[in-house]
Design a protein around this motif. Structure first.
Motif, PDB file in Angstrom:
ATOM      1  N   SER A 128       0.818  -1.216   0.000  1.00 16.61           N
ATOM      2  CA  SER A 128       0.000   0.000   0.000  1.00 16.61           C
ATOM      3  C   SER A 128       0.854   1.269   0.000  1.00 16.61           C
ATOM      4  O   SER A 128       0.499   2.261  -0.631  1.00 16.61           O
ATOM      5  CB  SER A 128      -0.940  -0.014   1.208  1.00 16.61           C
ATOM      6  OG  SER A 128      -0.231  -0.326   2.387  1.00 16.61           O
ATOM      7  N   ALA A 182       0.950   4.329  -2.911  1.00 14.56           N
ATOM      8  CA  ALA A 182       0.757   5.738  -2.571  1.00 14.56           C
ATOM      9  C   ALA A 182       1.962   6.559  -3.024  1.00 14.56           C
ATOM     10  O   ALA A 182       1.825   7.718  -3.435  1.00 14.56           O
ATOM     11  CB  ALA A 182       0.535   5.883  -1.070  1.00 14.56           C
ATOM     12  N   GLN A 190       1.696   7.578  -6.554  1.00 13.94           N
ATOM     13  CA  GLN A 190       0.746   8.687  -6.660  1.00 13.94           C
ATOM     14  C   GLN A 190       1.410  10.003  -6.234  1.00 13.94           C
ATOM     15  O   GLN A 190       1.259  11.025  -6.897  1.00 13.94           O
ATOM     16  CB  GLN A 190      -0.464   8.389  -5.768  1.00 13.94           C
ATOM     17  CG  GLN A 190      -1.533   9.466  -5.770  1.00 13.94           C
ATOM     18  CD  GLN A 190      -2.678   9.112  -4.823  1.00 13.94           C
ATOM     19  OE1 GLN A 190      -2.454   8.617  -3.718  1.00 13.94           O
ATOM     20  NE2 GLN A 190      -3.900   9.356  -5.269  1.00 13.94           N
ATOM     21  N   ALA A 191       2.171   9.934  -5.142  1.00 11.85           N
ATOM     22  CA  ALA A 191       2.822  11.148  -4.639  1.00 11.85           C
ATOM     23  C   ALA A 191       3.762  11.726  -5.691  1.00 11.85           C
ATOM     24  O   ALA A 191       3.791  12.931  -5.922  1.00 11.85           O
ATOM     25  CB  ALA A 191       3.582  10.833  -3.352  1.00 11.85           C
ATOM     26  N   CYS A 243       3.571   9.038   5.908  1.00 11.41           N
ATOM     27  CA  CYS A 243       2.707   7.841   5.951  1.00 11.41           C
ATOM     28  C   CYS A 243       2.027   7.749   7.313  1.00 11.41           C
ATOM     29  O   CYS A 243       2.662   7.958   8.348  1.00 11.41           O
ATOM     30  CB  CYS A 243       3.539   6.581   5.759  1.00 11.41           C
ATOM     31  SG  CYS A 243       4.627   6.659   4.329  1.00 11.41           S
ATOM     32  N   SER A 248      -8.974  13.145  -7.456  1.00  8.04           N
ATOM     33  CA  SER A 248      -9.882  12.059  -7.098  1.00  8.04           C
ATOM     34  C   SER A 248     -11.274  12.423  -7.590  1.00  8.04           C
ATOM     35  O   SER A 248     -11.933  13.299  -7.036  1.00  8.04           O
ATOM     36  CB  SER A 248      -9.895  11.835  -5.591  1.00  8.04           C
ATOM     37  OG  SER A 248     -10.980  10.970  -5.267  1.00  8.04           O
ATOM     38  N   PHE A 284      -1.813   9.533   3.782  1.00  5.80           N
ATOM     39  CA  PHE A 284      -0.513  10.015   3.318  1.00  5.80           C
ATOM     40  C   PHE A 284      -0.594  11.526   3.166  1.00  5.80           C
ATOM     41  O   PHE A 284      -1.643  12.061   2.818  1.00  5.80           O
ATOM     42  CB  PHE A 284      -0.144   9.355   1.979  1.00  5.80           C
ATOM     43  CG  PHE A 284      -0.020   7.853   2.097  1.00  5.80           C
ATOM     44  CD1 PHE A 284       1.182   7.280   2.494  1.00  5.80           C
ATOM     45  CD2 PHE A 284      -1.115   7.027   1.853  1.00  5.80           C
ATOM     46  CE1 PHE A 284       1.290   5.899   2.634  1.00  5.80           C
ATOM     47  CE2 PHE A 284      -1.008   5.648   1.992  1.00  5.80           C
ATOM     48  CZ  PHE A 284       0.192   5.082   2.386  1.00  5.80           C
ATOM     49  N   GLN A 310      -2.003  13.086   0.096  1.00  3.65           N
ATOM     50  CA  GLN A 310      -3.446  12.878  -0.094  1.00  3.65           C
ATOM     51  C   GLN A 310      -4.259  13.942   0.639  1.00  3.65           C
ATOM     52  O   GLN A 310      -5.393  14.238   0.268  1.00  3.65           O
ATOM     53  CB  GLN A 310      -3.830  11.464   0.347  1.00  3.65           C
ATOM     54  CG  GLN A 310      -3.202  10.401  -0.561  1.00  3.65           C
ATOM     55  CD  GLN A 310      -3.518   8.974  -0.133  1.00  3.65           C
ATOM     56  OE1 GLN A 310      -3.940   8.737   1.008  1.00  3.65           O
ATOM     57  NE2 GLN A 310      -3.283   8.024  -1.028  1.00  3.65           N
ATOM     58  N   ALA A 347      -4.771   3.963  -3.318  1.00  2.00           N
ATOM     59  CA  ALA A 347      -4.621   5.319  -3.846  1.00  2.00           C
ATOM     60  C   ALA A 347      -5.958   6.047  -3.916  1.00  2.00           C
ATOM     61  O   ALA A 347      -6.325   6.597  -4.934  1.00  2.00           O
ATOM     62  CB  ALA A 347      -3.928   5.293  -5.211  1.00  2.00           C
TER      63      ALA A 347
END
Lengths: 349, 314, 386
Positions: A137, A141, A144-145, A202, A250, A274, A277, A337
């Protein structure tokens, strides 16, 4: 029909909780605290609904023993989702709207420390094309970051700012697992956990549980001085295929926020495991800089799986019930994500 | 009372997945060192092939071959790989846009160190030496080398086997831990619910009718009544006793709830509802923190209990 | 006045031991496509999806609804995942109906599935955590002692279990989707089958199936817009009690009694035996038919077996039970409850084909799970509740 959150309680967020994976040891005192706070007994509750996961516990039907904590005698109206309990709250909200009950107790629990959480979460991925590679996981993420960093949507400094803000806010949250005053320079001098993510980016691994009380109309007014009325409640899911999503935003969070109507929000409790996010969700939901973000410290300071989303809504409701906010939102996420997102808008009157 | 007991637990199973009309050809192609995408409702090519369009939800049936080379769109670094991941040395996870595809795939890149990978980098699939028709047929991606030789044609792949092994640390509740510690000393100890006063064996973290932990300890002798039972004639995985044998619901004297246990010591067809039985412990040297210290129950030399005495436990 | 909702259409897969021709997504979609067609509904009309299934360990996928979002048409929409053990299929239907009856959603797709052949259900159910007794008896061994207790309490003759098995398997032979279709089964053949968990014989147990079931539930406007008959949801009920507790009645659990009492009351039914035209009851072992007939209030305590023995539960009898063949013929665990609910709807919509109960106007769908502790049930009718 009007429905309000009238109570919230959470177990201490801990790295290694003294609890079984059934959550019973956390739930018994939690129910007692929550019910007592509103002068209720468990027999007054019209509907119980919970969220948890068998894979967190490592065996089938792990939610069944949790029912013992309810003391389900005489038999109760009860249901369970294999999701974060924020979605159990949605099921309970709908149940109250049908008129079949006037109170509900919603709970979620997770002993995230029982297994290797990052690896267990890989089992959420497509079982043919992705999960056999065991992508964890945090690594997902991190992909994505980096996409957002490359697009200029956030920087590692802005991500560290989120961690600094969250930990400082968590000083006022006795249930938080992590809190304190830190500075950006110190955080950025730490090594990567999964480049470009560092430990502060995180959420910690957290054992915990949360519970929320709902009541309708006059029942809510009778039990609570200042109920947090639910004025909007919506959730959406995106495709899981991370290659087919624009991971820098999103769609599901934006849609849920629009449906729930987040205009005029004072306080937002965002379930962002995160740091990037937190920024992504604020942008996607269109929350401007006047909105107070995560006064509890948020998931970055304690992320009990399957309870953390519900805890965001409970924390947002607490701001209303305590008179610190007029209009607040609680958000929950699930899936890799930020695949699935839920927004609950609450209002004091 | 002492700390709650903990012990490791592993769950492990080789899942057998049937593939169907899209994933089957995709996996077959992998075994042949080829990568297939599927054409979405909007004309874009998604590789790996997906079964349903994320916008129209229509089944996607047009499969398109894409290249095994591509470009890194994003990456993250895995310094300490977990069991089962593509490489057992540090590697990068990457979103890779394969040449000929319009959307990227997730896989590993064998880059050695984070200095050797960047967005925009060109990579090529490194094929596993032995291919079975699985996403693992792509061992990982790496810097481009020689173009792939097409692999030999294989029989259509229709199934894939996916092993899943997970390890957990399992914890007993404080009440259960007290019961287990007593068992290790050869004692059978139940607990009473402070609210309803019912005696539970094993003790409970929450009395299931009152929602509060059981407390006061009640020492038991291990005599019991069979309330009902079945005769197991069927073999099944993990079975410890050779059929036929009796598996019974028994209420141990001094408790208020039945438990399930094995009845040995008489022919299976002589076991009766109401039969009085007693615990048979394993030899002391085999005792542990385990309910298995009691090996089974055997007939006690007593008259049967009348139906009325146990009817409320059925 | 409470808002009403109706089943607009249903669909199910062909059920069998191993559906190796499809993926998990393909299995779900087979049921969904049939339900959407039966409901004359297009994807843009669906505004929420509810997925139910039993333990994730069966397929080895954590929260599979997430990867299935595209296949089940949930992407861009609200998606809920229900898990209430064996009753989950029923709970899935009830949650979907609540989404509509609350006024929040207009058309909801409910989908439940189990692809048991991906693993081994016996394995997944018998994981033995440390400090606990290993499972001593296998699946039927948990319930068999309670059947013995039922027989002792009711004085039911031994052949009742075989009678139910014969009836259900013959019914299943009229159902093109059933896993086990045995038109030639007889009392003699059932009674000659091996005694697995005495008093349960092999032919008195359900199979292990791959399968899925779907349905579309709509609001009053959607129901009125339908060109075909719909099944009006008259009442739903869910009740829970613990697996084991002091004083638990394992034969006739209070949670089931309470759920049934609430159900009949809300559906305006005072004499269920007279007023219900067909019942789809969750009977994974044949002896559960008479037990649940009593638990549901169709017969006084200790007399459920008399309805079975008199042939009242056959198609053409006073209360046809499991005209589809029921769980005794198809058991994809997570879907089995929704199948009961869907079959009840099919009966009152007049779309049950060769296993149609003539003129069925009101039908019961029933599911239970765990250690006879989670109950979910509904009553559907050909006409709206007055």
């Amino acid at each position: 029909m009007e429905v309000a959150v009238i109570g919230f309680a959470q177990a201490p967020n801990q790295r290694h909780g003294q609890t079984t994976t059934n959550g019973v040891e956390m739930l018994v005192p939690l129910f007692q605290e929550l019910l007592t706070s509103r002068g209720l007994s468990r027999k007054d509750i019209g509907f119980w609904c919970s969220g948890s996961s068998d894979y967190l516990a490592g065996r089938a039907f792990s939610f069944v023993t949790a029912v013992d904590a309810i003391g389900a005698w005489p038999p109760t109206m009860e249901s369970h989702v294999e999701m974060d309990a924020a979605w159990a709250l949605y099921e309970a909200w709908v149940k109250l709207l049908t008129g079949e009950a006037d109170t509900a107790l919603v709970y979620g629990f997770g002993k995230s420390s029982a297994g290797n959480l990052r690896r267990v979460m890989a089992l959420q991925l497509d079982p043919y094309l992705v999960a056999p590679l065991w992508p964890d996981s945090v690594s997902i993420a991190a992909l994505q970051a980096r996409l957002g960093m490359q697009a200029g949507l956030w920087s590692e400094k802005e991500m560290a700012d989120v961690a600094v803000r969250s930990r400082a806010a968590a000083l006022s949250n006795p249930a938080a697992q992590i809190s304190g005053h830190v500075n950006v320079e110190d955080l950025l001098s730490q090594p990567f956990v999964a480049d470009p993510l560092r430990a502060h980016d995180c959420a910690p691994i957290t054992d915990g549980a949360a519970a929320v009380l709902l009541a309708t109309g006059d029942r809510a007014r009778e039990l609570c001085e200042r109920p947090a009325w639910i004025t909007g409640f919506a959730h959406r899911v995106d495709t899981q295929n991370i290659g087919l999503r624009d991971l820098t935003t999103s769609v599901s969070a934006a849609k849920a926020a629009a449906d729930a109507n987040v205009d005029g929000i004072d306080v937002a409790e965002i379930h962002a495991p995160f740091t990037h996010q937190d920024i992504l969700l604020r942008n996607a939901m269109g929350l401007d800089s006047s909105v107070v973000m995560n006064p509890s410290g948020g998931a970055l300071c304690g992320n009990p799986m399957f309870a953390a989303g519900l805890a965001r809504i409970g924390s947002a409701a607490t701001e209303i019930m305590a008179g610190r906010a007029g209009r607040a939102l609680g958000h929950a996420t699930s899936g890799p994500a930020l695949q699935q997102n839920l927004v609950c808008v609450l209002e004091g009157r | 009372m002492g700390m709650p007991l903990q012990a490791p637990m592993e769950i492990s199973f080789d899942y057998t997945r049937s593939l169907g009309p899209v994933l089957g050809p995709f996996m077959t192609a992998l075994a042949e060192r080829r990568i297939l995408g599927s054409r979405g409702s909007d004309g874009r090519v998604h590789a790996p092939a997906i079964e349903y369009d994320p916008v129209t939800f229509e089944p996607l049936t047009e499969l398109v071959e894409v290249a095994s080379t591509g470009t890194v769109l994003s990456w993250s670094w895995m310094p300490d790989p977990f069991d089962g991941q593509p490489l057992d040395r540090p590697f990068a996870w990457a979103l890779i846009l394969l040449d000929g595809a319009d959307t990227p795939m997730l896989h590993a890149v064998d880059a050695g160190s984070p200095e050797n990978i960047s967005t925009g980098m060109r990579v090529q699939a490194r094929w596993a030496a032995a291919r079975t028709g699985s996403i693992r047929d792509i061992e990982c991606f790496a810097e481009p080398g020689e173009p792939d030789e097409p692999g030999e044609r294989v029989e259509p792949v229709t199934m894939v086997t996916t092993p899943i092994r997970l390890r957990y640390q399992h914890s007993a509740s404080p009440q259960e831990s007290a019961y287990l510690r007593a068992l290790a000393e050869g004692r059978l100890v139940a607990q009473r619910c402070p609210a309803c006063t019912k005696v539970y064996l094993p003790p409970r973290g929450a009395c299931p009718t009152c929602g509060v932990p059981t407390e006061e300890e009640v020492e038991l002798t291990g005599t019991a009544t069979v309330t009902t039972f079945c005769i197991v004639n069927v073999p099944f995985p993990g079975q410890r006793t050779k059929p036929p044998y009796v598996y019974a619901s028994i209420v141990v004297d001094g408790t208020d709830i039945p438990m399930l246990h094995l009845i040995l010591g008489c022919p299976a067809d002589e076991v009766r509802m109401g039969m009085r039985v007693e615990a048979v412990w394993k030899p002391q040297e085999q005792w542990g923190m385990s309910p298995e210290n009691i090996d089974h129950f055997r007939p006690a030399d007593e008259p049967d209990a009348p139906f009325e005495s146990y009817a409320h436990h059925l | 006045m409470k808002l009403q909702a109706a089943v607009l259409g249903t669909g199910q897969t062909h059920h069998t031991t191993r559906r190796t021709d499809v993926s998990i997504a393909g299995l779900c979609r087979e049921a969904i496509d049939r339900a959407m067609a039966d409901a004359e509904t297009s994807w843009d009309q669906i505004d929420a999806v509810v997925l139910g299934k039993a333990p994730d360990l069966f397929e080895g996928v954590m929260m599979p609804e997430l990867f299935l979002a595209d296949a089940i048409g949930a992407t861009g929409k609200p998606l809920l995942r229900v898990h209430t053990a064996g009753s989950v299929g029923g709970a899935t239907g009830i949650v979907a109906s609540s989404l509509v009856r609350s006024g929040v959603h207009k058309r909801v797709l409910a989908i439940a599935f189990e692809k048991q052949s991906e693993s081994n259900a016996m394995w997944a159910l018998s994981i033995n955590p440390p400090f606990t007794m290993p499972l001593g008896a296998g699946a039927g061994g948990y319930f068999a002692p309670h059947m013995r207790a039922y027989i002792r309490r009711s004085g039911a003759p031994q052949h009742i279990g075989a009678m139910v098995a014969v009836k259900d398997r013959r019914n299943g032979s009229r159902n093109p989707f059933a896993h086990l279709r045995q038109p030639d089964i007889t009392m003699e053949s059932v009674q000659a089958s091996p005694m697995l968990w005495d008093p349960i014989r092999m032919d008195e147990t359900c199979p292990s199936s791959d399968g899925a079931c779907a349905m579309v539930i709509g609001d009053v406007a959607a129901a009125k817009a339908s060109s075909r008959p719909v099944a009006w949801i008259h009442a739903t009920a869910m009740r829970t009690e613990a697996t084991f507790f002091a004083g638990k009645d394992h034969v006739n659990p209070q949670a089931g009694r309470d759920a049934a009492a609430a159900l009949w009351k809300d559906a305006g039914i005072t004499d269920p035996l007279k007023e219900i035209d067909a019942a789809e009851i969750y009977v994974p072992f044949s002896w559960f038919e008479p037990m649940w007939l009593e638990n549901l209030g169709f017969a006084p305590d200790g007399t459920g077996w008399k309805l079975t023995e008199a042939g009242d539960t056959e198609i053409g009898g006073r209360l046809p039970v499991n005209p589809s063949g029921g769980v005794m013929c198809s058991n994809p665990i997570g879907a089995s409850g929704l199948l009961r609910f869907a079959e009840a709807a099919m009966q009152v919509m007049g779309r049950a084909g060769d296993h149609q109960v003539p003129d069925a106007r009101k039908a019961l769908g029933h599911a239970y799970g765990g250690g006879s502790q989670f109950f979910s049930m509904w009553v559907v009718g050909a006409a709206p509740l007055a």
